[in-house]
Every structure is written in C-alpha cells, then in structure tokens.
Design a protein around this motif. Structure first.
Motif, mmCIF file in Angstrom:
data_model
loop_
_atom_site.group_PDB
_atom_site.id
_atom_site.type_symbol
_atom_site.label_atom_id
_atom_site.label_comp_id
_atom_site.label_asym_id
_atom_site.label_seq_id
_atom_site.Cartn_x
_atom_site.Cartn_y
_atom_site.Cartn_z
ATOM 1 N N GLU A 35 -0.735 -36.043 -2.673
ATOM 2 C CA GLU A 35 -1.512 -35.096 -1.870
ATOM 3 C C GLU A 35 -0.783 -34.787 -0.572
ATOM 4 O O GLU A 35 -0.814 -33.658 -0.087
ATOM 5 C CB GLU A 35 -2.899 -35.693 -1.557
ATOM 6 C CG GLU A 35 -3.847 -35.710 -2.744
ATOM 7 C CD GLU A 35 -4.078 -34.324 -3.339
ATOM 8 O OE1 GLU A 35 -4.287 -33.375 -2.559
ATOM 9 O OE2 GLU A 35 -4.010 -34.203 -4.575
ATOM 10 N N LYS A 65 1.791 -32.146 -1.067
ATOM 11 C CA LYS A 65 1.154 -30.845 -1.302
ATOM 12 C C LYS A 65 0.759 -30.217 0.032
ATOM 13 O O LYS A 65 0.999 -29.035 0.277
ATOM 14 C CB LYS A 65 -0.099 -31.032 -2.174
ATOM 15 C CG LYS A 65 0.198 -31.028 -3.673
ATOM 16 C CD LYS A 65 -1.060 -31.247 -4.470
ATOM 17 C CE LYS A 65 -0.692 -31.661 -5.882
ATOM 18 N NZ LYS A 65 -1.761 -32.238 -6.621
ATOM 19 N N LYS A 66 0.147 -31.057 0.897
ATOM 20 C CA LYS A 66 -0.288 -30.560 2.215
ATOM 21 C C LYS A 66 0.912 -30.065 3.019
ATOM 22 O O LYS A 66 0.880 -28.984 3.601
ATOM 23 C CB LYS A 66 -0.996 -31.688 2.984
ATOM 24 C CG LYS A 66 -2.473 -31.800 2.631
ATOM 25 C CD LYS A 66 -3.102 -32.926 3.431
ATOM 26 C CE LYS A 66 -4.408 -33.349 2.776
ATOM 27 N NZ LYS A 66 -4.824 -34.670 3.218
ATOM 28 N N VAL A 67 1.996 -30.875 3.021
ATOM 29 C CA VAL A 67 3.198 -30.504 3.773
ATOM 30 C C VAL A 67 3.738 -29.168 3.273
ATOM 31 O O VAL A 67 4.078 -28.262 4.050
ATOM 32 C CB VAL A 67 4.288 -31.610 3.653
ATOM 33 C CG1 VAL A 67 5.607 -31.145 4.241
ATOM 34 C CG2 VAL A 67 3.813 -32.880 4.332
ATOM 35 N N HIS A 75 2.154 -26.719 1.583
ATOM 36 C CA HIS A 75 1.277 -25.575 1.858
ATOM 37 C C HIS A 75 1.294 -25.218 3.337
ATOM 38 O O HIS A 75 1.244 -24.044 3.689
ATOM 39 C CB HIS A 75 -0.143 -25.875 1.373
ATOM 40 C CG HIS A 75 -0.221 -25.844 -0.133
ATOM 41 N ND1 HIS A 75 0.155 -24.749 -0.869
ATOM 42 C CD2 HIS A 75 -0.606 -26.788 -1.027
ATOM 43 C CE1 HIS A 75 0.010 -25.010 -2.166
ATOM 44 N NE2 HIS A 75 -0.449 -26.247 -2.285
ATOM 45 N N THR A 76 1.419 -26.252 4.186
ATOM 46 C CA THR A 76 1.467 -25.986 5.629
ATOM 47 C C THR A 76 2.745 -25.225 5.994
ATOM 48 O O THR A 76 2.717 -24.288 6.785
ATOM 49 C CB THR A 76 1.443 -27.316 6.421
ATOM 50 O OG1 THR A 76 0.478 -28.162 5.833
ATOM 51 C CG2 THR A 76 1.095 -27.089 7.880
ATOM 52 N N SER A 77 3.847 -25.632 5.370
ATOM 53 C CA SER A 77 5.125 -24.992 5.706
ATOM 54 C C SER A 77 5.228 -23.624 5.026
ATOM 55 O O SER A 77 6.038 -22.812 5.410
ATOM 56 C CB SER A 77 6.283 -25.891 5.286
ATOM 57 O OG SER A 77 6.257 -26.053 3.895
#
Lengths: 250, 248
Positions: A241, A244-246, A248-250
């Motif tokens: 997870e 995934k967060k990294v 989507h943030t980038s």
C-alpha cells in the motif's frame, strides 16, 4: 544471445511453465520477474539444462542446447557462469580455491597465472585480501560476491543469476545489482537474472520478461514498467500500500 | 520389492557416471589425497583404541574358556589371532567405518545437493558424480587395507598386553600361539573382504547422499539410511565371500 522457443514444463498435473518464447540479448541485463512460485527458477533451470522442458527449445547463439549430446552440453556449459540463490560455494574450499576451481578444471594455466586471474576477479567484486577465508566465515553479501567472482572467473559468455538479492539488505542488493550490470557490460555477456526484487527491476532491467501463472505476461524495458497498463504487472510492482500511495502522489 | 530393483538400477547408473573418464586427472589426484586424509587417517585414532581393547577382551575370554589342562596355553594366542585376522578387523572395523565414514560421506554429499553445490558443478560442465564419488572410492580402496592391517597388529598387541599382564598366558606362549598353524591364504581372504567392504561403504553412502532431496531433515535420513544399508550389505557380502573361500 539466448533464445527460448515455446517452452513448457509440467510437474504432474500442474503446468508450471506454459509455452514461453523470449530472446535474451548480449551485453544486456535480461530480467525474468514474477511472484514467488510463478515458475521463474524452473525456467532458469531448463535454460541451463538442470531440468528438461516437456516441449520447446533453448538456443545458445543458434545452437539447440537440449538436442546436444552430453559432450556438446558440457562444451556449452563451460561458457556458462551461474550465481545461485544461496551462493552454492564449496564449503571445503577457501574463497581463493572456490574462484580458482573453474580455472583448475578448464585451463592449463600455471598456478601464478590462475592466482592472478583469481585476484583480478576478487578485486572486481571487492573481495580482495579475503582469499583464505572459508564460506562459513563470510557474510551473506560476501558469499554472493564470492560466488559472482567464481561465476566470471572463466570468462563466461552467459551469466545466470538466481535471486542474487535474496536475503540481502537494500544497500547490499544495489551493490550486487550494480556489480552484475557493470560486469555484463565489461565482458559483453548475455546476463539473465531471476528476481522479484523491485529495486533490481527498476535499476538494471534492460530487457524484462514478467511471468504470471506460468505464462509470459509482459515484456519490455524498465522505463516502460510504470506505464505498461498491465494490471497484473502493476499489482506485482506495487504490492505494498505504501508504494501505491507514493506512486499516486507523485 | 519394485523399489529395491529401482534403487539397484539407479545405483548402477550412478556407478556408470562415476567411472566415466575423469575430466582432469590432476584435480582428481589432489582430491584422492584429500580423501585419504579425510576418510583414512582421521579414522586411525578410533580404530586404534577399539582394536587394542577388543584384542585384550578376546584374549581374556579365550583364556577364561580354556579351563581344561589338555588345552595348551598357546591356544589363547592362536584363538586371538584367528578372531582378529578373520573377523574382528576386516568385518567389525568395517562396520565401525560404515558408521563413521559412511554417515560422513552421505551427509557431506547430501548437504552439497540441497545447497545447490552439485548443481553448480553440473552447470560448470563437470561430471559431479565422478568428481565427488570416484576420489572417495579410490581413496577408501587404497587406505582401508592399511587401516585394517594396523587394526590387526594393534588387536594382537592388545591381546598380548592383556594376556601377559593378567597372567592368562606367558609372552612366549602368546607369541608362539599367534604364529601356530598360520595359513597365509586367510590374510588374502581378509583383505579381499576389506576391499569389497571399502567399495560398498563409499559407493552406497555416496548413492544415498547424491540423491538426497529436501532439506536438513532429509540429509539426516540419508545419512541413517546409508549406515543401515551399508551395514547390511557388509554382512551379506561377508557371508558370500566366506562361502567362496571356506567351501573349497
């Protein structure tokens, strides 16, 4: 160059490798990636002849390996270097003797010339001065580097690496990856790496094959992985997870 | 039953690979020297201790059994010699070596198998069966007769020391006894057994080690199986050879 054509392998009723074809290029780090148990190591073992495929062929620079007789296979194998997952160093031999072993078997060099080559290989993997240690006295990373020195000792044309980073910390993994890539370019070898380490995939993957459920699911360069649009590949790459967060943030 | 034939077939196929022409004799020669040290020389202390004590025990038991005044005292030496030369040194010491050397070989080769060291040899284009097993067989066939000869000498020496110190017989009677009615062909019989046993111990143990699959637990099982089957085969072939030599 190594080419595999329509390779399949079953164990009992279970089809582990299903009709895979692929080309592994000279002077490049070719990666076979996929989740654990997807058949990567089985494919590698079929390529080096430790397992026989049920169907399909493996070509080393155009020569059908599995059609060769035992002597022919030995000739091809003399050009292969392999880095095993656990190193597979010979316990009863020192670092120096391990690296010298292929030279003892395949050359008629003098002891001095062999020692010179051993020291060169050890220096390339940053293990100089550790000649007289036994495998039991080496750390995990040092074992891998020693195994790599043994694999390149006889100037192989083909280098196979089975999970070179397993059991290593991220920093040491990067050192090993970089070393393999440098050696591949320096000696112009056909290098094939089996891995599920995403750092390796993104850092050194010049020609990648992604295996899923025993089939070739995707192929391409590491710079195309993130834009592949392949759901299974993306699930594999972004297994956590956090990643995934990294992403989507980038 | 089918399993037995399967194993026998597999064993002979392995032997065919073992006795293929060695790729480089210089490497094999080095390995043979190493194995002679590892298999033979390192077994010397245990063989020496056991032989000395067993020689002494056989002498005491023989002296205790010969209570009749009609039996000459040199019979103690004679009995000790016959026991040590015919059975104790060649067979019992071989059984002990089956335990020590056999389990060592099976676990060494078994560990090499599960840690992919044998795969590494194969990928280097080396006949792993020949490289690993042939030097062990040759080393044992070379060194075992010497070990057994030393065992025979120490067994007789142990008997002498125990016989004389316990007063079972005099030194002269013992020495006379161990020379009495000596038939040289019995030594030939003993050393024939030793050569056969040496081959069995190394080849059968190597077979169990070479075909180990799995992990550490299986290495242990291979090692146990090697000792059990080697011991049975030693007794079986001992019987056959004895029949061949004594049923003349």
């Amino acid at each position: 160059m190594i080419r595999i054509e329509n390779i399949s392998k079953c164990f009992g009723e279970r089809k582990v490798i299903d009709n895979i074809s692929f080309e592994f290029f000279k002077g490049k780090t070719n990666l076979i990636i996929g989740e654990s148990g997807c058949g990567k190591t089985v494919l590698l073992k079929m390529m080096v002849g430790l397992l026989v495929p049920d169907t399909g062929n493996v070509y080393y620079d155009g020569v059908d390996f599995h059609a060769l007789d035992e002597k022919g296979k030995q000739t091809v194998r003399a050009k292969i270097g392999m880095l095993f997952q656990g190193g597979a160093l010979f316990d009863s031999m020192t670092v120096e003797e391990n690296v010298m072993f292929p030279l003892d078997m395949y050359t008629d060099w003098t002891k001095e010339k062999k020692l010179e080559r051993v020291n060169f290989c050890l220096q390339r993997v940053k293990l100089e001065g550790r000649n007289h240690l036994y495998p039991a006295e080496l750390s995990g990373g040092m074992k891998k580097r020693c195994a790599l020195a043994r694999a390149i000792a006889n100037n192989p044309e083909y280098l196979f690496c089975d999970e070179p980073n397993s059991g290593l910390d991220p920093k040491t993994s990067i050192v090993i990856d970089q070393l393999i890539q440098d050696l591949t370019r320096e000696f112009n070898m056909t290098t094939i790496i089996v891995t599920h380490d995403m750092n390796s995939v993104m850092e050194i993957g010049e020609n990648i094959m992604f295996i899923h459920k025993g089939k070739k699911w995707w192929e391409g360069h590491s710079n195309k992985v993130l834009n592949s649009g392949n759901k299974e590949l993306m699930d594999f790459v972004f297994a956590s997870e956090f990643l995934k967060k990294v992403f989507h943030t980038s | 039953m089918l399993q037995v034939f399967h194993h026998i077939g597999k064993y002979f196929l392995l032997l065919k690979r073992v006795f293929a022409r060695p790729q480089k004799w210089s490497v094999y020669r080095r390995q043979i020297s190493y194995e002679i040290e590892s298999i033979g020389i390192s077994s010397l202390p245990i063989i020496s201790i056991i032989s000395m004590f067993m020689g002494g025990i056989i002498t005491i038991q023989a002296a205790f059994g010969f209570t009749s005044p009609w039996v000459p005292l040199y019979a103690v030496g004679f009995t000790t010699r016959e026991s040590v030369l015919l059975e104790f040194s060649p067979t019992v010491i071989s059984l002990i070596l089956a335990g020590k050397v056999g389990s060592n070989i099976a676990s060494e080769i078994g560990t090499m198998r599960i840690t992919e060291q044998i795969d590494a040899l194969e990928i280097m284009g080396i006949n792993s069966a020949s490289y690993l097993i042939l030097p062990k067989i040759l080393a044992s066939v070379i060194i075992f007769p010497f070990l057994i000869a030393i065992s025979m000498f120490l067994g007789l020496l142990g008997g002498y020391l125990m016989g004389v110190s316990s007063g079972a017989c005099t030194g002269y009677e013992y020495i006379y006894g161990i020379q009495a009615f000596f038939e040289p062909w019995k030594l030939y019989y003993s050393f024939t057994k030793v050569e056969v046993f040496a081959f069995i111990i190394t080849s059968v143990s190597s077979y169990f080690g070479y075909f180990t699959t799995g992990g550490a637990l299986e290495v242990g099982k291979s090692s146990t199986r090697a000792v059990v089957y080697t011991s049975i085969l030693i007794l079986f072939f001992g019987l056959i050879i004895t029949n061949l030599f004594f049923n003349r």
